[in-house]
Design a protein around this motif. Structure first.
Motif, mmCIF file in Angstrom:
data_model
loop_
_atom_site.group_PDB
_atom_site.id
_atom_site.type_symbol
_atom_site.label_atom_id
_atom_site.label_comp_id
_atom_site.label_asym_id
_atom_site.label_seq_id
_atom_site.Cartn_x
_atom_site.Cartn_y
_atom_site.Cartn_z
ATOM 1 N N GLY A 125 0.808 -1.213 0.000
ATOM 2 C CA GLY A 125 0.000 0.000 0.000
ATOM 3 C C GLY A 125 0.839 1.260 0.000
ATOM 4 N N TYR A 126 1.907 1.266 0.804
ATOM 5 C CA TYR A 126 2.767 2.450 0.887
ATOM 6 C C TYR A 126 3.482 2.693 -0.434
ATOM 7 N N ARG A 127 3.980 1.639 -1.065
ATOM 8 C CA ARG A 127 4.677 1.794 -2.343
ATOM 9 C C ARG A 127 3.722 2.272 -3.434
ATOM 10 N N ARG A 128 2.475 1.844 -3.377
ATOM 11 C CA ARG A 128 1.479 2.335 -4.342
ATOM 12 C C ARG A 128 1.354 3.861 -4.253
ATOM 13 N N ALA A 129 1.335 4.353 -3.015
ATOM 14 C CA ALA A 129 1.203 5.806 -2.827
ATOM 15 C C ALA A 129 2.416 6.548 -3.368
ATOM 16 N N ALA A 325 -7.711 -7.471 8.669
ATOM 17 C CA ALA A 325 -6.463 -6.903 9.180
ATOM 18 C C ALA A 325 -5.475 -6.649 8.051
ATOM 19 N N ILE A 326 -5.390 -7.574 7.103
ATOM 20 C CA ILE A 326 -4.444 -7.442 5.992
ATOM 21 C C ILE A 326 -4.887 -6.342 5.036
ATOM 22 N N VAL A 327 -6.178 -6.290 4.739
ATOM 23 C CA VAL A 327 -6.697 -5.236 3.855
ATOM 24 C C VAL A 327 -6.523 -3.862 4.499
ATOM 25 N N ALA A 328 -6.798 -3.779 5.805
ATOM 26 C CA ALA A 328 -6.653 -2.502 6.517
ATOM 27 C C ALA A 328 -5.201 -2.040 6.532
ATOM 28 N N ALA A 329 -4.270 -2.980 6.699
ATOM 29 C CA ALA A 329 -2.849 -2.629 6.714
ATOM 30 C C ALA A 329 -2.425 -2.004 5.401
ATOM 31 N N SER A 330 -2.868 -2.587 4.298
ATOM 32 C CA SER A 330 -2.527 -2.048 2.975
ATOM 33 C C SER A 330 -3.116 -0.659 2.787
ATOM 34 N N TYR A 331 -4.386 -0.506 3.131
ATOM 35 C CA TYR A 331 -5.071 0.762 2.861
ATOM 36 C C TYR A 331 -4.538 1.887 3.753
ATOM 37 N N VAL A 336 -1.023 6.872 4.685
ATOM 38 C CA VAL A 336 0.197 7.488 5.221
ATOM 39 C C VAL A 336 1.166 7.792 4.079
ATOM 40 N N GLY A 337 1.269 6.868 3.125
ATOM 41 C CA GLY A 337 2.132 7.098 1.968
ATOM 42 C C GLY A 337 1.712 8.305 1.167
ATOM 43 N N GLN A 338 0.405 8.518 1.018
ATOM 44 C CA GLN A 338 -0.079 9.714 0.321
ATOM 45 C C GLN A 338 0.353 10.984 1.047
ATOM 46 N N ALA A 339 0.268 10.963 2.387
ATOM 47 C CA ALA A 339 0.666 12.127 3.182
ATOM 48 C C ALA A 339 2.143 12.435 2.998
ATOM 49 N N HIS A 340 2.958 11.396 2.905
ATOM 50 C CA HIS A 340 4.389 11.590 2.683
ATOM 51 C C HIS A 340 4.663 11.990 1.229
ATOM 52 N N ALA A 341 4.006 11.305 0.303
ATOM 53 C CA ALA A 341 4.308 11.495 -1.118
ATOM 54 C C ALA A 341 3.972 12.894 -1.621
ATOM 55 N N ARG A 342 2.937 13.518 -1.066
ATOM 56 C CA ARG A 342 2.558 14.843 -1.572
ATOM 57 C C ARG A 342 3.630 15.889 -1.266
ATOM 58 N N GLY A 345 8.786 15.205 -4.957
ATOM 59 C CA GLY A 345 8.688 15.146 -6.397
ATOM 60 C C GLY A 345 8.720 13.700 -6.865
ATOM 61 N N ASP A 346 8.425 13.476 -8.137
ATOM 62 C CA ASP A 346 8.367 12.114 -8.665
ATOM 63 C C ASP A 346 9.683 11.369 -8.476
ATOM 64 N N ARG A 347 10.791 12.017 -8.736
ATOM 65 C CA ARG A 347 12.082 11.349 -8.617
ATOM 66 C C ARG A 347 12.360 10.956 -7.168
ATOM 67 N N GLU A 348 12.028 11.833 -6.228
ATOM 68 C CA GLU A 348 12.247 11.533 -4.810
ATOM 69 C C GLU A 348 11.337 10.398 -4.346
ATOM 70 N N ARG A 349 10.115 10.382 -4.862
ATOM 71 C CA ARG A 349 9.197 9.290 -4.505
ATOM 72 C C ARG A 349 9.761 7.939 -4.924
ATOM 73 N N LEU A 350 10.218 7.864 -6.166
ATOM 74 C CA LEU A 350 10.729 6.602 -6.693
ATOM 75 C C LEU A 350 11.999 6.163 -5.969
ATOM 76 N N ALA A 351 12.849 7.125 -5.620
ATOM 77 C CA ALA A 351 14.082 6.790 -4.906
ATOM 78 C C ALA A 351 13.769 6.231 -3.518
ATOM 79 N N TRP A 352 12.825 6.842 -2.822
ATOM 80 C CA TRP A 352 12.446 6.364 -1.492
ATOM 81 C C TRP A 352 11.751 5.010 -1.587
ATOM 82 N N ARG A 353 10.941 4.816 -2.615
ATOM 83 C CA ARG A 353 10.292 3.517 -2.815
ATOM 84 C C ARG A 353 11.327 2.416 -3.010
ATOM 85 N N GLU A 354 12.366 2.706 -3.756
ATOM 86 C CA GLU A 354 13.420 1.726 -3.989
ATOM 87 C C GLU A 354 14.204 1.447 -2.709
ATOM 88 N N THR A 355 14.466 2.475 -1.922
ATOM 89 C CA THR A 355 15.232 2.326 -0.685
ATOM 90 C C THR A 355 14.517 1.418 0.316
#
Length: 395
Positions: A125-129, A325-331, A336-342, A345-355
């Motif tokens: 879920g976090y990586r999707r965001a 529980a599993i569905v709630a964890a993803s969502y 939280v990922g949306q709050a961080h991702a906004r 920038g796109d490049r920073e998002r992808l770098a953090w996702r990879e890390t």
């Protein structure tokens, strides 16, 4: 109910101890400072990946996520409590959310393997965001869908009934709302007489011109857990455009802003005033809430004000099924990922996702996150039992 200001600390300390003794899940919610101390002292601390410096919630547990209305009463699922917000490593929010979900799952008598599955779902879920081009959001769990539907249908009368016990314009004195001292009442009246506060109140209420803003009633509010003992007031405010019989009532929460227990990034440049810090973090992480808040000073202490919207609700979980529980964890990790991702920038998002998963090759659940959550779950289980023993002996 009348409780003298000099007696409050004793009553509130007892109340906090009782709330934290109810379950290990409640103990986690009220134990933010100890969480970060234990995390820093743990063997897992060195393996936590260093993410980009951004505004984090700091106290990212299950109860601090839920429906939040914007100024136009549109509802989104966002972070709803920003007391501990700082510029720091976003990995902290993932660990704290994972710990909260783990204790909720254990309180629901779910098997330990569920924790591993939840962490896999959290990372998904976090990586999707963090993925700029991904359009399919994780499935909304039933526990979130039901509270969202409830929030959308709520109006002022529902808020008044929940908080004030009636729609009449007064705050009842009971176990939650305590009578103010004369000094507190005078300070609150003076606060709402200040032009910046009056102007902002009218703006948030959608009242144009030079309408009046008056304090209808106010009380000390015994609310929360980790914040018990600090200034907390409920204020019923009447806002009018000046025309006859058009006064709008608003319930305002005044909360003392304190220094965050979360260690900020060494590169962080944050406002020195705790209330301004909370306001800035809220605007970054939870725009619906942040744009409804005001930073101010009350009785020589920094505070922030927010109008309580009828749509603002917390996610309450009595029992999780394994699937839920599993569905709630993803969502929720996606939220939280949306709050961080906004904030990136796109490049920073992808770098953090990879890390996030670079240390573990193809593993779905990063070992650093799993080990951090397990370590914190063990520490909090021990701490909870010790707390219960001390509380029982003190009683």
């Amino acid at each position: 109910m009348a409780v003298a200001p000099d007696e409050r600390s004793v009553v509130l300390a007892r109340t906090r101890a009782l709330k934290m003794a109810r379950s290990v899940h409640a103990y986690v919610r009220g134990n933010t400072a100890q969480f970060y101390e234990w995390l820093e002292a743990s063997s897992i601390a060195a393996s936590i990946p260093e993410g980009p410096t951004l505004w984090i919630c700091g106290d990212c547990h299950l109860g601090n996520l839920g429906p939040v209305a914007d100024a136009e009463h549109r509802v989104d699922i966002q972070i709803r409590d920003l007391d501990q917000t700082v510029l720091a490593n976003p990995a902290y929010d993932l660990i704290r959310l994972g710990l909260s979900l783990e204790t909720a799952a254990r309180s629901s008598d779910l098997p330990g393997v569920t924790t591993a599955k939840m962490i896999e779902a959290m990372i998904d879920g976090y990586r999707r965001a963090l993925t700029p081009t991904l359009k399919d959001d994780p499935r909304e769990p039933n526990v979130v869908r039901s509270v969202r539907r409830k929030a959308i249908g709520r109006r002022w009368r529902h808020l008044a009934k929940d908080r004030l016990e009636d729609v009449t314009p007064n705050i009842p004195h009971n176990k939650r709302f305590w009578k103010l001292s004369h000094a507190e009442a005078d300070a609150i009246a003076t606060l709402f007489a200040q032009d910046p506060i009056r102007v902002r109140c009218r703006e948030l209420a959608g009242v144009e011109g030079d309408g009046s803003v008056r304090v209808v009633d106010a009380a000390y509010w015994r609310k929360g857990c980790s914040s018990l003992g600090n200034l907390r007031f409920a204020v019923l405010v009447g806002i009018s455009s000046g025309k006859a019989k058009d006064e709008r009532l608003a319930l305002v929460d005044i909360k003392e802003a304190v220094t965050s227990v979360v260690a900020p990034s060494s590169k962080a440049a944050m406002p020195a005033d705790p209330a301004e810090r909370v306001l800035m973090g809220a605007k970054a992480l939870s725009p619906n809430l942040g744009h409804r808040m005001i930073a101010a000073q009350l009785m020589g202490k920094p505070v922030f004000l927010r109008e309580l919207a009828p749509q603002d609700l917390k996610i309450e979980v009595e029992q999780f099924s394994r699937k839920e529980a599993i569905v709630a964890a993803s969502y929720l990790a996606f939220v939280v990922g949306q709050a961080h991702a906004r904030q990136l920038g796109d490049r920073e998002r992808l770098a953090w996702r990879e890390t996030l998963t670079s240390q573990d090759g193809n593993l779905e659940a990063p070992s650093w996150l799993f080990r951090a959550i397990v370590a914190m779950a063990g520490a909090h289980e021990i701490g909870y039992l010790e707390h219960c023993r001390r509380f029982a002996l003190n009683r």
